[in-house]
Design a protein around this motif. Structure first.
Motif, PDB file in Angstrom:
ATOM      1  N   GLU A  57     -49.849 -36.416 -57.674  1.00 35.88           N
ATOM      2  CA  GLU A  57     -50.909 -37.429 -57.735  1.00 35.88           C
ATOM      3  C   GLU A  57     -51.811 -37.254 -58.956  1.00 35.88           C
ATOM      4  OE1 GLU A  57     -52.914 -37.007 -54.039  1.00 35.88           O
ATOM      5  OE2 GLU A  57     -51.244 -37.782 -52.831  1.00 35.88           O
ATOM      6  N   GLY A  58     -51.408 -36.409 -59.913  1.00 31.38           N
ATOM      7  CA  GLY A  58     -52.194 -36.218 -61.130  1.00 31.38           C
ATOM      8  C   GLY A  58     -53.390 -35.314 -60.937  1.00 31.38           C
ATOM      9  N   LEU A  59     -53.290 -34.406 -59.959  1.00 29.84           N
ATOM     10  CA  LEU A  59     -54.375 -33.479 -59.668  1.00 29.84           C
ATOM     11  C   LEU A  59     -53.896 -32.038 -59.845  1.00 29.84           C
ATOM     12  CD1 LEU A  59     -55.599 -35.194 -56.374  1.00 29.84           C
ATOM     13  CD2 LEU A  59     -56.667 -35.389 -58.634  1.00 29.84           C
ATOM     14  N   VAL A  60     -54.834 -31.154 -60.079  1.00 36.57           N
ATOM     15  CA  VAL A  60     -54.525 -29.726 -60.175  1.00 36.57           C
ATOM     16  C   VAL A  60     -55.198 -29.028 -59.000  1.00 36.57           C
ATOM     17  CG1 VAL A  60     -54.736 -27.620 -61.551  1.00 36.57           C
ATOM     18  CG2 VAL A  60     -54.392 -29.824 -62.693  1.00 36.57           C
ATOM     19  N   PRO A  61     -54.437 -28.329 -58.164  1.00 35.51           N
ATOM     20  CA  PRO A  61     -55.045 -27.631 -57.032  1.00 35.51           C
ATOM     21  C   PRO A  61     -55.855 -26.422 -57.500  1.00 35.51           C
ATOM     22  CG  PRO A  61     -52.704 -27.123 -57.174  1.00 35.51           C
ATOM     23  CD  PRO A  61     -52.976 -28.193 -58.189  1.00 35.51           C
ATOM     24  N   GLY A  62     -56.879 -26.109 -56.723  1.00 36.64           N
ATOM     25  CA  GLY A  62     -57.708 -24.949 -57.049  1.00 36.64           C
ATOM     26  C   GLY A  62     -58.314 -24.374 -55.797  1.00 36.64           C
ATOM     27  N   ILE A  63     -59.015 -23.260 -55.962  1.00 36.40           N
ATOM     28  CA  ILE A  63     -59.669 -22.611 -54.845  1.00 36.40           C
ATOM     29  C   ILE A  63     -61.033 -22.108 -55.301  1.00 36.40           C
ATOM     30  CG2 ILE A  63     -58.716 -20.325 -55.316  1.00 36.40           C
ATOM     31  CD1 ILE A  63     -59.080 -21.819 -51.805  1.00 36.40           C
ATOM     32  N   VAL A  64     -62.025 -22.221 -54.420  1.00 34.82           N
ATOM     33  CA  VAL A  64     -63.359 -21.691 -54.692  1.00 34.82           C
ATOM     34  C   VAL A  64     -63.603 -20.580 -53.679  1.00 34.82           C
ATOM     35  CG1 VAL A  64     -65.810 -22.210 -54.925  1.00 34.82           C
ATOM     36  CG2 VAL A  64     -64.115 -23.989 -55.398  1.00 34.82           C
ATOM     37  N   TYR A  65     -63.875 -19.374 -54.174  1.00 34.35           N
ATOM     38  CA  TYR A  65     -64.052 -18.238 -53.272  1.00 34.35           C
ATOM     39  C   TYR A  65     -65.328 -17.479 -53.625  1.00 34.35           C
ATOM     40  CZ  TYR A  65     -62.198 -15.469 -57.163  1.00 34.35           C
ATOM     41  OH  TYR A  65     -62.007 -14.893 -58.385  1.00 34.35           O
ATOM     42  N   GLY A  66     -65.629 -16.448 -52.825  1.00 36.19           N
ATOM     43  CA  GLY A  66     -66.839 -15.674 -53.054  1.00 36.19           C
ATOM     44  C   GLY A  66     -68.018 -16.295 -52.328  1.00 36.19           C
ATOM     45  N   GLY A  67     -69.204 -15.746 -52.586  1.00 31.68           N
ATOM     46  CA  GLY A  67     -70.402 -16.282 -51.961  1.00 31.68           C
ATOM     47  C   GLY A  67     -70.703 -15.677 -50.614  1.00 31.68           C
ATOM     48  N   GLY A  68     -70.328 -14.436 -50.403  1.00 30.46           N
ATOM     49  CA  GLY A  68     -70.676 -13.766 -49.147  1.00 30.46           C
ATOM     50  C   GLY A  68     -69.837 -14.234 -47.976  1.00 30.46           C
ATOM     51  N   GLU A  69     -70.498 -14.853 -47.007  1.00 31.50           N
ATOM     52  CA  GLU A  69     -69.812 -15.229 -45.763  1.00 31.50           C
ATOM     53  C   GLU A  69     -69.154 -16.609 -45.843  1.00 31.50           C
ATOM     54  OE1 GLU A  69     -72.683 -14.955 -42.690  1.00 31.50           O
ATOM     55  OE2 GLU A  69     -72.939 -12.777 -42.854  1.00 31.50           O
ATOM     56  N   LEU A  70     -69.277 -17.288 -46.956  1.00 26.81           N
ATOM     57  CA  LEU A  70     -68.676 -18.612 -47.091  1.00 26.81           C
ATOM     58  C   LEU A  70     -67.157 -18.514 -47.150  1.00 26.81           C
ATOM     59  CD1 LEU A  70     -71.099 -20.193 -49.738  1.00 26.81           C
ATOM     60  CD2 LEU A  70     -71.050 -20.599 -47.269  1.00 26.81           C
ATOM     61  N   ASP A  71     -66.490 -19.476 -46.513  1.00 25.43           N
ATOM     62  CA  ASP A  71     -65.031 -19.500 -46.521  1.00 25.43           C
ATOM     63  C   ASP A  71     -64.516 -20.041 -47.860  1.00 25.43           C
ATOM     64  OD1 ASP A  71     -64.867 -18.596 -43.892  1.00 25.43           O
ATOM     65  OD2 ASP A  71     -64.981 -20.645 -43.076  1.00 25.43           O
ATOM     66  N   PRO A  72     -63.317 -19.631 -48.258  1.00 23.59           N
ATOM     67  CA  PRO A  72     -62.708 -20.226 -49.461  1.00 23.59           C
ATOM     68  C   PRO A  72     -62.548 -21.733 -49.283  1.00 23.59           C
ATOM     69  CG  PRO A  72     -61.533 -18.244 -48.804  1.00 23.59           C
ATOM     70  CD  PRO A  72     -62.490 -18.555 -47.680  1.00 23.59           C
ATOM     71  N   LEU A  73     -62.753 -22.486 -50.350  1.00 25.03           N
ATOM     72  CA  LEU A  73     -62.676 -23.945 -50.293  1.00 25.03           C
ATOM     73  C   LEU A  73     -61.545 -24.434 -51.194  1.00 25.03           C
ATOM     74  CD1 LEU A  73     -63.924 -26.700 -49.448  1.00 25.03           C
ATOM     75  CD2 LEU A  73     -65.343 -26.540 -51.524  1.00 25.03           C
ATOM     76  N   PRO A  74     -60.466 -25.002 -50.600  1.00 20.48           N
ATOM     77  CA  PRO A  74     -59.387 -25.574 -51.424  1.00 20.48           C
ATOM     78  C   PRO A  74     -59.858 -26.890 -52.050  1.00 20.48           C
ATOM     79  CG  PRO A  74     -58.669 -25.128 -49.165  1.00 20.48           C
ATOM     80  CD  PRO A  74     -60.155 -25.074 -49.171  1.00 20.48           C
ATOM     81  N   ILE A  75     -59.611 -27.063 -53.328  1.00 21.71           N
ATOM     82  CA  ILE A  75     -60.055 -28.272 -54.017  1.00 21.71           C
ATOM     83  C   ILE A  75     -58.928 -28.844 -54.868  1.00 21.71           C
ATOM     84  CG2 ILE A  75     -62.490 -27.590 -54.111  1.00 21.71           C
ATOM     85  CD1 ILE A  75     -62.015 -26.687 -57.030  1.00 21.71           C
TER      86      ILE A  75
END
Length: 220
Positions: A27-45
């Motif tokens: 779909e013309g997108l690049v998958p990524g992940i946002v991690y870190g930040g203590g107790e926050l869960d990783p966020l797939p983007i």
């Protein structure tokens, strides 16, 4: 504090694993992940491919702090920690972002601004300010990023060299290397440099000529 941290727009990626990642790329997108930040869960983007490619071509992508904006999520400051690329096409296939607290320390390139150049004695004499480092990598606090480094050229003359140790760094900022590198220098105008070179050559020529003369007298 930096005047503006650039926004980085992304969307939440539903689903995980290779299947969801392949679908995003179709779909013309690049998958990524946002991690870190203590107790926050990783966020797939997902990131628009063209936008990401442009930022990569602009340079400094791995050392630029971004304000990540994802619909339905609170804005968060992030820095890229890894860009995976296709081994054949060398195009981005996945991006990892690290969330940063305001107290986190990171390395960023900070622009250098030169002031009072017009009143520097060396410039008034026709000298030229050579900007060796238009930006400097500093270790800074994420919540207090300096907008720029100020280098004052007042009183600087031809031949003067400004090192990083001569500059007052913003509070809390540290250089990332121990070497006392050069930020700028004031070079003599080309006409003056040419004259100096000619004067330097004259004594050598005279010595050679005198030596030739003595050798000739000895042969007689």
């Amino acid at each position: 504090m930096a005047g503006q941290i650039p926004d980085f727009h992304a969307t939440v990626r539903t689903g995980t694993g290779k299947g969801a990642a392949r679908q995003a790329r179709r779909e013309g997108l690049v998958p990524g992940i946002v991690y870190g930040g203590g107790e926050l869960d990783p966020l797939p983007i997902n990131i628009p491919f063209n936008m990401l490619l442009k930022k990569l071509k602009d340079g400094r992508f791995l050392s630029t702090l971004y304000n990540l904006k994802v619909e339905g999520q609170e804005d968060v400051r992030v820095i890229c920690r890894n860009v995976q690329r296709d081994v054949v096409k060398d195009l981005p296939t996945h991006v990892d972002f690290l969330r940063l607290k305001r107290t986190s320390r990171i390395n960023l390139f900070i622009p250098v601004e030169f002031i009072n150049e017009e009143i520097a004695p060396g410039v008034k004499k026709g000298g030229v300010v050579v900007h060796v480092r238009p930006e400097v990598e500093l270790d800074v606090v994420a919540g207090d990023i300096p907008e720029k480094i100020i280098v004052d050229l007042a009183g600087r003359d031809i031949g003067d060299v400004i090192h990083i140790s001569d500059v007052d760094l913003p509070e809390g900022a540290k250089v990332t290397v121990e070497r006392d590198f050069v930020i700028a220098n004031i070079s003599a105008p080309s006409g003056l440099r040419a004259t100096d070179d000619e004067e330097d050559e004259t004594p050598e020529t005279e010595v050679i000529n005198e030596a030739d003369k003595e050798e000739a007298d000895a042969e007689e």
